[in-house]
Write a protein that holds these residues in place. Structure first.
Motif, mmCIF file in Angstrom:
data_model
loop_
_atom_site.group_PDB
_atom_site.id
_atom_site.type_symbol
_atom_site.label_atom_id
_atom_site.label_comp_id
_atom_site.label_asym_id
_atom_site.label_seq_id
_atom_site.Cartn_x
_atom_site.Cartn_y
_atom_site.Cartn_z
ATOM 1 N N ILE A 20 0.838 -1.204 0.000
ATOM 2 C CA ILE A 20 0.000 0.000 0.000
ATOM 3 C C ILE A 20 0.873 1.253 0.000
ATOM 4 C CG2 ILE A 20 -1.638 1.320 1.409
ATOM 5 C CD1 ILE A 20 -2.837 -1.417 2.302
ATOM 6 N N ARG A 40 12.514 -0.278 6.826
ATOM 7 C CA ARG A 40 13.721 -0.824 7.455
ATOM 8 C C ARG A 40 14.734 -1.316 6.432
ATOM 9 N NH1 ARG A 40 10.765 -5.162 10.877
ATOM 10 N NH2 ARG A 40 9.750 -5.180 8.837
ATOM 11 N N SER A 41 14.265 -1.873 5.312
ATOM 12 C CA SER A 41 15.209 -2.430 4.331
ATOM 13 C C SER A 41 15.407 -1.463 3.174
ATOM 14 C CB SER A 41 14.691 -3.758 3.759
ATOM 15 O OG SER A 41 13.820 -4.377 4.648
ATOM 16 N N ASP A 62 13.449 2.275 11.424
ATOM 17 C CA ASP A 62 12.446 1.462 12.114
ATOM 18 C C ASP A 62 11.532 2.440 12.849
ATOM 19 O OD1 ASP A 62 10.974 -0.020 13.941
ATOM 20 O OD2 ASP A 62 12.585 -1.447 14.320
ATOM 21 N N ASN A 89 2.122 4.785 7.208
ATOM 22 C CA ASN A 89 1.635 3.555 6.588
ATOM 23 C C ASN A 89 2.342 2.303 7.118
ATOM 24 O OD1 ASN A 89 0.613 1.825 4.173
ATOM 25 N ND2 ASN A 89 2.846 1.711 4.050
ATOM 26 N N TYR A 154 -3.285 -6.575 17.161
ATOM 27 C CA TYR A 154 -3.336 -5.708 15.963
ATOM 28 C C TYR A 154 -4.573 -4.809 16.017
ATOM 29 C CZ TYR A 154 -3.568 -4.625 10.890
ATOM 30 O OH TYR A 154 -3.640 -4.006 9.658
ATOM 31 N N THR A 187 -6.522 -6.198 1.612
ATOM 32 C CA THR A 187 -5.938 -5.584 0.423
ATOM 33 C C THR A 187 -4.832 -6.475 -0.111
ATOM 34 O OG1 THR A 187 -6.439 -3.411 1.362
ATOM 35 C CG2 THR A 187 -4.854 -3.458 -0.442
ATOM 36 N N THR A 189 -1.681 -7.450 -0.898
ATOM 37 C CA THR A 189 -0.268 -7.080 -0.676
ATOM 38 C C THR A 189 0.479 -8.267 -0.075
ATOM 39 O OG1 THR A 189 -0.531 -6.408 1.629
ATOM 40 C CG2 THR A 189 -0.972 -4.713 -0.038
HETATM 41 P P1 NDP Z 1 3.337 -4.864 3.531
HETATM 42 O O1 NDP Z 1 3.789 -5.923 4.462
HETATM 43 O O2 NDP Z 1 3.208 -5.153 2.089
HETATM 44 O O3 NDP Z 1 4.251 -3.562 3.720
HETATM 45 C C1 NDP Z 1 4.515 -3.078 4.995
HETATM 46 C C2 NDP Z 1 5.529 -1.954 4.874
HETATM 47 O O4 NDP Z 1 5.811 -1.459 6.183
HETATM 48 C C3 NDP Z 1 6.829 -2.402 4.270
HETATM 49 O O5 NDP Z 1 7.313 -1.401 3.405
HETATM 50 C C4 NDP Z 1 7.747 -2.563 5.486
HETATM 51 O O6 NDP Z 1 9.091 -2.343 5.109
HETATM 52 C C5 NDP Z 1 7.216 -1.467 6.395
HETATM 53 N N1 NDP Z 1 7.477 -1.718 7.811
HETATM 54 C C6 NDP Z 1 7.065 -2.767 8.574
HETATM 55 N N2 NDP Z 1 7.526 -2.648 9.817
HETATM 56 C C7 NDP Z 1 8.242 -1.488 9.866
HETATM 57 C C8 NDP Z 1 8.955 -0.807 10.872
HETATM 58 N N3 NDP Z 1 9.061 -1.294 12.115
HETATM 59 N N4 NDP Z 1 9.562 0.358 10.568
HETATM 60 C C9 NDP Z 1 9.484 0.864 9.310
HETATM 61 N N5 NDP Z 1 8.813 0.273 8.311
HETATM 62 C C10 NDP Z 1 8.209 -0.899 8.597
HETATM 63 O O7 NDP Z 1 1.935 -4.360 4.135
HETATM 64 P P2 NDP Z 1 0.703 -3.575 3.498
HETATM 65 O O8 NDP Z 1 1.140 -2.728 2.373
HETATM 66 O O9 NDP Z 1 -0.377 -4.543 3.298
HETATM 67 O O10 NDP Z 1 0.293 -2.681 4.761
HETATM 68 C C11 NDP Z 1 0.495 -1.273 4.828
HETATM 69 C C12 NDP Z 1 -0.385 -0.735 5.946
HETATM 70 O O11 NDP Z 1 -1.753 -1.020 5.647
HETATM 71 C C13 NDP Z 1 -0.104 -1.352 7.320
HETATM 72 O O12 NDP Z 1 -0.197 -0.357 8.309
HETATM 73 C C14 NDP Z 1 -1.229 -2.358 7.476
HETATM 74 O O13 NDP Z 1 -1.532 -2.619 8.830
HETATM 75 C C15 NDP Z 1 -2.354 -1.653 6.757
HETATM 76 N N6 NDP Z 1 -3.426 -2.532 6.303
HETATM 77 C C16 NDP Z 1 -3.190 -3.528 5.393
HETATM 78 C C17 NDP Z 1 -4.243 -4.359 4.992
HETATM 79 C C18 NDP Z 1 -4.048 -5.493 4.023
HETATM 80 O O14 NDP Z 1 -4.962 -6.331 3.884
HETATM 81 N N7 NDP Z 1 -2.929 -5.576 3.298
HETATM 82 C C19 NDP Z 1 -5.594 -4.171 5.519
HETATM 83 C C20 NDP Z 1 -5.717 -3.085 6.454
HETATM 84 C C21 NDP Z 1 -4.667 -2.304 6.824
HETATM 85 P P3 NDP Z 1 10.326 -3.082 5.846
HETATM 86 O O15 NDP Z 1 9.893 -4.481 6.119
HETATM 87 O O16 NDP Z 1 11.477 -2.955 4.910
HETATM 88 O O17 NDP Z 1 10.527 -2.274 7.089
#
Ligand code: NDP
Length: 257
Positions: A20, A40-41, A62, A89, A154, A187, A189
């Protein structure tokens, strides 16, 4: 409307390397915003940056680590100026029955989803106040609006994000800074794929059956696309959306109303 309504605005998208967050970065860049991607990555952030046709900066960070957040926002502001748009996000979702939800899982869900939103907002807000303009959009979830079984930590964190959104919206109501939450349903992803794998593993269902179980929640009978969430975020960030604040907008095909 100008084709570049966000030109000259610096937008930070946390978790902007995939899912997203990546779609949100595309939408905001398309409206002319300069973008800082955080996560983070580094590798996914760099790959995503290559797809954007605007001024781009990357900070590995982070969001649950206060020192990391402070350093990343200072670095981003030094390159692209004060943050005008913040999209909180970055998030993680892990499911487990309540009885098996240990303190480690509880803390991780709260720290990444809720404390991360708090820390990034505190880092970005002084610049918005100085500029007299700002947009904060928190990516919560339908799990911030209603309960779901097996994701109590969550759900608690995302309900907290919506509480924070509402309180801060009132605090900033006369400062020309809006604060809103966007609440996606299931969603398409990587996060969702991981949830499907967990459901399949824990229940013995096939991947297709697990997907059908999640799709069943959405009255439109499908998963939400990341770009649909991004369009809602873009709309909230536009100059003309100044009267929208303190809202929690579900992008979920009618699952919550
Ligand atoms: P993804 O797992 O595809 O992406 C998550 C992103 O968050 C990655 O870019 C990851 O990067 C980053 N991230 C995770 N932990 C950390 C951290 N501690 N610090 C910095 N960055 C972090 O998830 P989605 O795109 O699906 O989710 C995005 C948002 O939408 C989230 O908040 C999720 O809760 C919310 N959401 C998603 C739904 C779904 O069905 N997909 C439904 C409802 C809400 P990296 O690992 O490199 O840090």
């Amino acid at each position: 409307m100008s084709p570049q309504p966000l030109a000259g605005k610096h937008a930070v998208v946390t978790g902007g390397g995939r899912g997203i967050g990546a779609a949100i970065a595309v939408a905001l860049a398309g409206a002319g915003a300069d973008i800082t991607l955080m996560g983070r990555s580094r590798a996914p952030l760099e790959m995503q940056a290559q797809t954007l046709r605007t001024r781009i900066h990357i900070e590995t960070c982070d969001v649950s680590d206060p020192d990391d957040v402070r350093r990343a926002f200072q670095g981003a502001s030094a390159v692209l100026g004060d943050v005008a748009i913040l999209v909180n996000n970055a998030g993680q979702a892990e499911s487990r029955p309540f009885g098996k939800t240990d303190l480690t899982l509880w803390r991780t869900m709260i720290e990444v989803n809720l404390t991360g939103t708090f820390l990034c907002t505190q880092a970005a807000l002084p610049g918005m106040l100085a500029a007299g303009w700002g947009r904060i959009v928190n990516i919560a979830s339908t799990a911030g609006l209603r309960g779901y079984p097996y994701v109590s930590a969550y759900c608690a964190a995302k309900h907290g994000v919506i509480g924070l959104t509402r309180a801060l919206a009132l605090e900033l109501a006369r400062k020309n800074i809006t604060v809103n939450a966007v609440c996606p349903g299931y969603t398409q992803t990587g996060l969702l794929e991981a949830s499907l794998a967990t459901i399949a593993q824990k229940t013995g269902r096939s991947a297709a059956e697990a997907r059908a179980e999640l799709v069943r929640h959405n009255p439109q009978g499908r998963l939400v696309e990341p770009e649909e969430v991004a369009q809602a975020v873009l709309w909230l960030c536009l100059p003309g959306s100044a009267a929208l604040t303190g809202q929690a907008i579900a992008v979920a095909g009618g699952e919550v109303m």
